[in-house]
Write a protein that holds these residues in place. Sequence first.
Motif, PDB file in Angstrom:
ATOM      1  N   THR A   1       0.831  -1.203   0.000  1.00  0.00           N
ATOM      2  CA  THR A   1       0.000   0.000   0.000  1.00  0.00           C
ATOM      3  C   THR A   1       0.864   1.252   0.000  1.00  0.00           C
ATOM      4  OG1 THR A   1      -1.734  -1.169   1.206  1.00  0.00           O
ATOM      5  CG2 THR A   1      -1.810   1.238   1.261  1.00  0.00           C
ATOM      6  N   GLY A   2       1.923   1.246   0.797  1.00  0.00           N
ATOM      7  CA  GLY A   2       2.839   2.389   0.824  1.00  0.00           C
ATOM      8  C   GLY A   2       3.516   2.608  -0.506  1.00  0.00           C
ATOM      9  N   GLU A   3       3.924   1.516  -1.144  1.00  0.00           N
ATOM     10  CA  GLU A   3       4.567   1.622  -2.451  1.00  0.00           C
ATOM     11  C   GLU A   3       3.599   2.147  -3.502  1.00  0.00           C
ATOM     12  OE1 GLU A   3       6.806  -1.380  -5.517  1.00  0.00           O
ATOM     13  OE2 GLU A   3       7.108  -1.702  -3.376  1.00  0.00           O
ATOM     14  N   ALA A   4       2.358   1.648  -3.471  1.00  0.00           N
ATOM     15  CA  ALA A   4       1.351   2.117  -4.424  1.00  0.00           C
ATOM     16  C   ALA A   4       1.052   3.603  -4.206  1.00  0.00           C
ATOM     17  CB  ALA A   4       0.075   1.301  -4.294  1.00  0.00           C
ATOM     18  N   ALA A   5       0.979   4.025  -2.952  1.00  0.00           N
ATOM     19  CA  ALA A   5       0.728   5.440  -2.663  1.00  0.00           C
ATOM     20  C   ALA A   5       1.887   6.302  -3.148  1.00  0.00           C
ATOM     21  CB  ALA A   5       0.507   5.642  -1.166  1.00  0.00           C
TER      22      ALA A   5
ATOM     23  N   ALA B   1       1.660   6.592  -6.893  1.00  0.00           N
ATOM     24  CA  ALA B   1       0.563   7.490  -7.258  1.00  0.00           C
ATOM     25  C   ALA B   1       0.972   8.950  -7.053  1.00  0.00           C
ATOM     26  CB  ALA B   1      -0.680   7.168  -6.441  1.00  0.00           C
ATOM     27  N   MET B   2       1.692   9.219  -5.966  1.00  0.00           N
ATOM     28  CA  MET B   2       2.145  10.591  -5.719  1.00  0.00           C
ATOM     29  C   MET B   2       3.144  11.031  -6.784  1.00  0.00           C
ATOM     30  SD  MET B   2       2.359  10.667  -1.520  1.00  0.00           S
ATOM     31  CE  MET B   2       3.894  11.491  -1.577  1.00  0.00           C
TER      32      MET B   2
ATOM     33  N   ALA C   1       1.222  17.076 -12.784  1.00  0.00           N
ATOM     34  CA  ALA C   1       1.101  18.487 -12.422  1.00  0.00           C
ATOM     35  C   ALA C   1       2.194  19.318 -13.109  1.00  0.00           C
ATOM     36  CB  ALA C   1       1.188  18.655 -10.910  1.00  0.00           C
ATOM     37  N   GLU C   2       3.409  18.766 -13.170  1.00  0.00           N
ATOM     38  CA  GLU C   2       4.493  19.477 -13.847  1.00  0.00           C
ATOM     39  C   GLU C   2       4.204  19.615 -15.340  1.00  0.00           C
ATOM     40  OE1 GLU C   2       8.005  17.272 -12.921  1.00  0.00           O
ATOM     41  OE2 GLU C   2       8.094  17.992 -10.852  1.00  0.00           O
ATOM     42  N   ASP C   3       3.710  18.554 -15.971  1.00  0.00           N
ATOM     43  CA  ASP C   3       3.369  18.619 -17.392  1.00  0.00           C
ATOM     44  C   ASP C   3       2.265  19.646 -17.642  1.00  0.00           C
ATOM     45  OD1 ASP C   3       5.262  16.676 -17.823  1.00  0.00           O
ATOM     46  OD2 ASP C   3       3.810  15.025 -18.024  1.00  0.00           O
ATOM     47  N   THR C   4       1.282  19.675 -16.759  1.00  0.00           N
ATOM     48  CA  THR C   4       0.192  20.636 -16.898  1.00  0.00           C
ATOM     49  C   THR C   4       0.705  22.062 -16.744  1.00  0.00           C
ATOM     50  OG1 THR C   4      -1.376  19.010 -16.027  1.00  0.00           O
ATOM     51  CG2 THR C   4      -2.061  21.314 -15.987  1.00  0.00           C
TER      52      THR C   4
END
Length: 102
Positions: free
Chosen positions: A50-54, A57-58, A65-68
Amino acid sequence: MSNFMKTAIAIILLAVVLVIGYRVMNPDDTTIGDAMDATGEAASDAMDATGEAASDAMDATEEAAEDTAEAVEEAYDDMTTEEEPAPMEVEPAPMEEPAPAE
């Protein structure tokens, strides 16, 4: 000693004998401690996943966000650049000759 006490002692002794007999006959059975250890390991693995998936995702969200931000900046630059307007190529309208006065 009352009959109740005799019966209670007999039941307790019978239970102890049955438990000992069961353990002798089935030594490979999973004990509660083993089950708790396995459950703890599974929970630990689930928390790690779960920590790795989070974390993934981050990271993906940060990249998006950087691309946007880059796209917005480029769009803003495109809208605000001062380019010289193209020269207007307007032909003067032909002048009409005044009508002769009568």
